[in-house]
Design an enzyme around this catalytic site. Sequence first.
Site, mmCIF file in Angstrom:
data_model
loop_
_atom_site.group_PDB
_atom_site.id
_atom_site.type_symbol
_atom_site.label_atom_id
_atom_site.label_comp_id
_atom_site.label_asym_id
_atom_site.label_seq_id
_atom_site.Cartn_x
_atom_site.Cartn_y
_atom_site.Cartn_z
ATOM 1 N N LYS A 53 2.526 -20.884 54.303
ATOM 2 C CA LYS A 53 3.795 -20.169 54.478
ATOM 3 C C LYS A 53 3.542 -18.781 55.081
ATOM 4 O O LYS A 53 4.265 -18.344 55.979
ATOM 5 C CB LYS A 53 4.534 -20.077 53.130
ATOM 6 N N GLN A 97 6.100 -19.606 44.191
ATOM 7 C CA GLN A 97 5.561 -20.950 44.414
ATOM 8 C C GLN A 97 5.687 -21.797 43.142
ATOM 9 O O GLN A 97 5.251 -21.399 42.077
ATOM 10 C CB GLN A 97 4.094 -20.857 44.868
ATOM 11 N N ASP A 120 14.215 -19.253 49.687
ATOM 12 C CA ASP A 120 13.730 -20.604 49.405
ATOM 13 C C ASP A 120 14.818 -21.426 48.694
ATOM 14 O O ASP A 120 14.622 -22.607 48.416
ATOM 15 C CB ASP A 120 12.480 -20.505 48.513
#
Length: 285
Positions: A53, A97, A120
């Site tokens: 990412k 994450q 996200d």
Amino acid sequence: MATVLNGKAVATQIENELKERVQALKDKTGRTPILATILVGDDPASATYVRMKGNACRRVGMESIRVEMPKETTTDELLAKIRELNNNPDVHGILLQHPVPNHIDERACFDEIALNKDVDGVTCLGFGRMAMGERAYGSATPQGIMHLLNHYDVPLAGKHAVVVGRSAILGKPMAMMLLNANCTVTICHSKTQNLAEHVRQADIVVGAVGVPELIKKDWIKQGAVVVDAGFHPTDDGGVGDIELGGIDEIASFYTPVPGGVGPMTINTLIRQTLEAGEMEAGKTS
Ligand code: NAP
């Protein structure tokens, strides 16, 4: 012969457009959009995803700040770190994450992310707004799938979509996005009876179960659109959650594994980070 929904090629094409938008934003504001990534613990797969990412950000001219926290981190410590990033005006997007170590309240930590930095698409607020058709960043994997389907002009309105899996980051938001696109949606999960019968009725089937090739080729209707979010490494490369061998003789469109859904997820994350930067510039210019 089926059309391949080539996520890798589409993501590369979008990256070229993003590069130009990042440069335009830098020229206008003198600022570079920044994604903060938070990795808790030392899971090697998670570390790889975070690195990918960060690399994707740099490919389009954005920056990423890498926050690494030990596996002993408490919920309170992680919440404090997220608040610090929420308050940092240089940070436009925050990625926590998944998964964090078991003792941490992951939901509470996701929900601490400010809505305007939830690039996200993991907060309850963002999910609720998306479900209601209000402005919000979509959860990256299903939003990437929607982008891919739209890119190839896959007809959605009135189609029966069967989403297999109901996780917060994938199955549930996927179902809502397809509903918002006027599909008739069935959501299946581990307690669903006669899974094969549900899949047989699907015009669009989305595999989001995390079990290698759980969804059999024989279950898929002739002409269906097949979207496979799974990836399980094998000696030959990898397989998805759907049995894809010979699928090009059955499906009208399908995502390959790898190279279908995966590249669109990271692409969506960086696109939404840039959008957050553009939104902020719009507010401040
Ligand atoms: P998850 O949190 O483990 O959720 C799996 C879902 O599948 C659950 O809703 C579960 O039902 C359901 N399920 C499990 N076994 C089933 C069965 N035998 N029959 C029917 N439903 C079953 O997984 P996830 O995070 O959503 O990920 C799903 C897949 O997508 C994985 O293969 C993962 O690697 C992949 N993925 C890919 C990306 C990407 O960037 N490409 C991103 C995220 C995930 P219950 O709710 O009843 O337990």
